[in-house]
Design an enzyme around this catalytic site. Structure first.
Site, mmCIF file in Angstrom:
data_model
loop_
_atom_site.group_PDB
_atom_site.id
_atom_site.type_symbol
_atom_site.label_atom_id
_atom_site.label_comp_id
_atom_site.label_asym_id
_atom_site.label_seq_id
_atom_site.Cartn_x
_atom_site.Cartn_y
_atom_site.Cartn_z
ATOM 1 N N ARG A 1 -31.677 7.212 8.871
ATOM 2 C CA ARG A 1 -30.736 8.449 8.683
ATOM 3 C C ARG A 1 -32.112 9.440 7.517
ATOM 4 N NH1 ARG A 1 -26.423 11.643 9.567
ATOM 5 N NH2 ARG A 1 -25.477 12.980 7.966
ATOM 6 N N CYS B 1 -27.098 3.778 9.197
ATOM 7 C CA CYS B 1 -25.868 2.323 8.893
ATOM 8 C C CYS B 1 -25.289 2.704 10.554
ATOM 9 C CB CYS B 1 -25.871 1.797 7.707
ATOM 10 S SG CYS B 1 -27.050 1.229 7.062
ATOM 11 N N ARG C 1 -21.630 10.142 10.976
ATOM 12 C CA ARG C 1 -22.728 10.638 10.424
ATOM 13 C C ARG C 1 -23.338 11.867 10.584
ATOM 14 N NH1 ARG C 1 -25.861 6.166 7.663
ATOM 15 N NH2 ARG C 1 -25.879 7.499 5.950
ATOM 16 N N PRO C 2 -22.469 13.200 10.766
ATOM 17 C CA PRO C 2 -22.465 14.402 11.551
ATOM 18 C C PRO C 2 -23.521 15.185 10.610
ATOM 19 C CG PRO C 2 -20.878 14.433 10.371
ATOM 20 C CD PRO C 2 -20.813 13.204 10.294
ATOM 21 N N ILE C 3 -23.754 16.229 11.078
ATOM 22 C CA ILE C 3 -25.299 17.065 10.241
ATOM 23 C C ILE C 3 -24.574 18.889 10.237
ATOM 24 C CG2 ILE C 3 -27.517 15.335 11.051
ATOM 25 C CD1 ILE C 3 -27.962 17.905 12.248
ATOM 26 N N ASP C 4 -22.903 18.611 10.320
ATOM 27 C CA ASP C 4 -22.719 19.860 10.402
ATOM 28 C C ASP C 4 -23.167 20.538 8.626
ATOM 29 O OD1 ASP C 4 -20.228 17.731 9.791
ATOM 30 O OD2 ASP C 4 -19.398 19.393 9.468
ATOM 31 N N LEU C 5 -22.828 19.711 7.974
ATOM 32 C CA LEU C 5 -22.947 20.690 6.323
ATOM 33 C C LEU C 5 -24.601 20.954 6.109
ATOM 34 C CD1 LEU C 5 -20.863 17.911 4.853
ATOM 35 C CD2 LEU C 5 -20.157 20.428 5.104
HETATM 36 C C1 EPZ Z 1 -27.229 9.278 1.829
HETATM 37 O O1 EPZ Z 1 -25.888 9.781 3.077
HETATM 38 C C2 EPZ Z 1 -27.335 7.845 1.228
HETATM 39 N N1 EPZ Z 1 -28.457 8.123 2.321
HETATM 40 C C3 EPZ Z 1 -26.542 7.329 1.471
HETATM 41 O O2 EPZ Z 1 -26.443 5.724 1.913
HETATM 42 C C4 EPZ Z 1 -25.306 7.146 0.547
HETATM 43 O O3 EPZ Z 1 -23.884 6.212 0.975
HETATM 44 C C5 EPZ Z 1 -24.058 8.549 0.709
HETATM 45 O O4 EPZ Z 1 -25.555 9.869 1.145
HETATM 46 C C6 EPZ Z 1 -23.341 8.567 0.271
HETATM 47 O O5 EPZ Z 1 -23.743 8.718 -1.133
HETATM 48 C C7 EPZ Z 1 -29.606 8.230 1.680
HETATM 49 O O6 EPZ Z 1 -30.013 8.734 1.450
HETATM 50 C C8 EPZ Z 1 -30.659 7.469 3.012
HETATM 51 P P1 EPZ Z 1 -23.827 12.023 3.208
HETATM 52 P P2 EPZ Z 1 -26.066 10.799 3.979
HETATM 53 O O7 EPZ Z 1 -24.819 13.032 3.708
HETATM 54 O O8 EPZ Z 1 -26.768 11.925 2.735
HETATM 55 C C9 EPZ Z 1 -19.968 13.543 5.685
HETATM 56 C C10 EPZ Z 1 -27.342 3.093 1.496
HETATM 57 O O9 EPZ Z 1 -26.581 2.465 2.364
HETATM 58 N N2 EPZ Z 1 -21.293 14.407 6.052
HETATM 59 O O10 EPZ Z 1 -23.222 12.584 1.236
HETATM 60 O O11 EPZ Z 1 -25.510 11.071 4.925
HETATM 61 C C11 EPZ Z 1 -20.353 11.713 6.136
HETATM 62 O O12 EPZ Z 1 -20.220 12.061 6.983
HETATM 63 C C12 EPZ Z 1 -27.093 4.655 2.630
HETATM 64 O O13 EPZ Z 1 -28.047 3.310 1.278
HETATM 65 C C13 EPZ Z 1 -20.303 15.927 7.287
HETATM 66 O O14 EPZ Z 1 -19.378 15.122 7.285
HETATM 67 O O15 EPZ Z 1 -24.581 10.647 2.784
HETATM 68 C C14 EPZ Z 1 -19.893 11.493 4.973
HETATM 69 O O16 EPZ Z 1 -18.674 10.902 5.423
HETATM 70 C C15 EPZ Z 1 -25.431 4.357 3.108
HETATM 71 N N3 EPZ Z 1 -21.490 16.122 7.129
HETATM 72 C C16 EPZ Z 1 -19.343 11.941 3.750
HETATM 73 O O17 EPZ Z 1 -20.095 13.547 4.472
HETATM 74 C C17 EPZ Z 1 -22.654 16.193 7.056
HETATM 75 O O18 EPZ Z 1 -23.595 17.899 7.592
HETATM 76 C C18 EPZ Z 1 -21.076 11.552 2.920
HETATM 77 O O19 EPZ Z 1 -22.172 11.564 3.554
HETATM 78 C C19 EPZ Z 1 -23.101 15.530 6.170
HETATM 79 C C20 EPZ Z 1 -22.793 14.593 5.367
#
Ligand code: EPZ
Length: 453
Positions: free
Chosen positions: A92, A116, A121-125
């Site tokens: 990621r 994982c 894990r979308p990237i819309d945000l």
């Molecule tokens: C980071 O992932 C961490 N990974 C994750 O750790 C951690 O679980 C997560 O932050 C939350 O704390 C890294 O830093 C490499 P998010 P990230 O964007 O950035 C949704 C580990 O075990 N979302 O805060 O991907 C997403 O689907 C890993 O070390 C959207 O909908 O997390 C999720 O439901 C696992 N659209 C929620 O937000 C988006 O564009 C949190 O995602 C981005 C996210």
């Protein structure tokens, strides 16, 4: 895929030292794309996610070495801005390169990034935030192209080139044009609907170079974001507010190389705290920041774990634990971290502590609980919630069983359960655990566990 075998039921004693945080180092490696010269990072764990990220950066043309626990990386001469290839698909963290490449070249292309299997894990945000910074994105045949539309419409940017001063004059002109194209962006504001860690980091990386001021509202507040901002400010960036939900970045013309030690990995620290709670014993964890695990420590103290902190060390003594019911709702920082709910679930299962987990961040983070049910544990999984009820010993199977890890933290949870069960248990897909733990087998062996690969 390889597997770990544990002859469990032994208490843990001794000491373990925590290395730098995976989730701080990955965005910092992406940030090296914005820096002229060699960056040196100390106390980095030799884990596969970091090695893969170095592979992605080398694929872009960076020079990188990883000797012992020190990384040296020089991305001055990169000229590619496409995030693709086998390395990028595995992690990621490769998505953080989006912001850095946009900050440097004004354009970037990404194919599906990995990570994982804990959710979509979308990237819309990320994309909505980057659009607020003046970028456009298009999905074509499985790739996402992101660019400043001035660049595409007027073809004003020459092919992206590095900062290498030995390059031809037109490269310097192209860089100036790229920077000027960035300067047209008015002072900009981004409102994140959800405090996404990765989106916040990408927006910071896309904003640190240039002459505009960027305000991010609704930013994630995780310690890893504070660490990334500390690294960038040490390199000459002007970032304020990291760790709060509002971050302001004043663009600068360039960033200089730094030597930097990332914060310790709070998730690895939490994993060892929960392992000794599962088995009993007494360990000292060095190189920690107590304030990064206050929430978990409060819960462990409430069931009787004796935890003291002195400087950067945490000492934990665990004999019997009380069966005081616990309830956890995972949330962005400063809430209960989603990355330690699996390990807490495993500890409460083997200790018979009633626990209800509501997993609010990822839609598929209870695979470890389904595996623990195979051992006979009384766990009810219902959508976002998992309820762990005490399970009489006679209901547990005592035949050797192989448990299968489906993700990094779920794998760590299965190892915690295996350490506590007085029988032989194997945990498959060890590679998933090696993504985030430098050598958990050696560390646990040192603490007295009978564990081997
Ligand atoms: C980071 O992932 C961490 N990974 C994750 O750790 C951690 O679980 C997560 O932050 C939350 O704390 C890294 O830093 C490499 P998010 P990230 O964007 O950035 C949704 C580990 O075990 N979302 O805060 O991907 C997403 O689907 C890993 O070390 C959207 O909908 O997390 C999720 O439901 C696992 N659209 C929620 O937000 C988006 O564009 C949190 O995602 C981005 C996210």
């Amino acid at each position: 895929m390889s597997e770990i075998t544990v002859n469990g039921g032994r208490k843990l004693f001794g000491g373990v030292k925590i290395k730098g945080a995976k989730n701080a180092i990955l965005p910092i490696l992406a940030a090296s794309v914005l820096i002229r010269g060699e960056v040196k990072l100390k106390n980095c764990p030799r884990i596969s996610d970091i090695k893969n990220m170095l592979g992605v950066l080398r694929d872009l043309g960076a020079k990188a070495s990883f000797r012992g626990n020190t990384i040296k990386i020089n991305a001055s001469k990169i000229s590619k801005y496409e995030i693709k290839g086998e390395n990028a698909k595995k992690i990621r963290g490769s998505i953080f390169l989006l912001g850095a490449l946009l900050g440097r070249f004004g354009k970037a292309t990404t194919f599906a990034s990995g990570g994982c299997a804990i959710g979509a894990r979308p990237i819309d945000l990320h994309l909505r935030g980057l659009e607020a910074l003046g970028f456009k994105s298009e999905d074509i045949n499985g790739a996402t192209y992101i660019y400043r539309d001035e660049a595409i419409a007027q073809n004003s940017l020459e092919p992206a080139t590095g900062f290498d001063p030995k390059n031809t004059r037109n490269a310097a002109t192209a860089q100036k044009k790229a920077l000027n194209a960035m300067r047209e962006i008015k002072t900009r504001e981004v409102f994140l609907d959800f405090a996404s860690v990765g989106a916040t980091e990408n927006l910071i990386l896309a904003s640190v170079l240039g002459e505009e001021t960027t305000r991010i509202v609704g930013a994630a507040r995780e310690p890893e974001i504070v660490c990334l901002s500390g690294f960038l400010n040490a390199a000459g960036a002007k970032i304020a507010g990291a760790g709060t939900d509002e971050i302001i970045i004043d663009g600068v013309r360039e960033l200089s190389p730094v030597v930097f030690e990332p914060i310790p990995d709070r998730i690895v620290c939490a994993t060892y705290l929960l392992a000794v709670c599962a088995t009993g014993g007494s360990i000292t964890i060095k190189n920690t920041l107590y304030e990064h695990n206050e929430n978990l420590i409060a819960k462990l103290r409430s069931v009787g774990a004796k935890i003291q902190t002195r400087g950067n060390s945490i000492k934990i003594n665990v004999a019997e634990l009380k069966k005081t019911p616990l309830s956890v709702h995972t949330a962005p920082w400063v809430g209960f971290p989603t990355d330690i709910q699996s390990q807490l679930g495993a500890m409460c299962a083997v200790r018979g502590i009633p626990l209800t987990i509501t997993e609010n961040l990822f839609e598929n983070r209870f695979s470890y609980a389904s595996e623990l049910k195979k051992l006979g544990f009384n766990i009810e999984i219902n959508g976002k919630t998992a309820k762990f009820e005490p399970t009489p010993r006679e209901n547990l199977t005592n035949t050797q069983l192989a448990l299968t890890a489906e993700d990094l933290r779920g794998g760590a949870a299965l190892i915690i359960a295996a350490l506590a069960l007085p029988q032989k248990t194997t945990v498959k897909n060890y590679e998933l655990v090696a993504r985030g733990y430098e050598d958990i087998v050696a560390d646990l062996k040192k603490l007295g566990a009978d564990i081997y690969l």
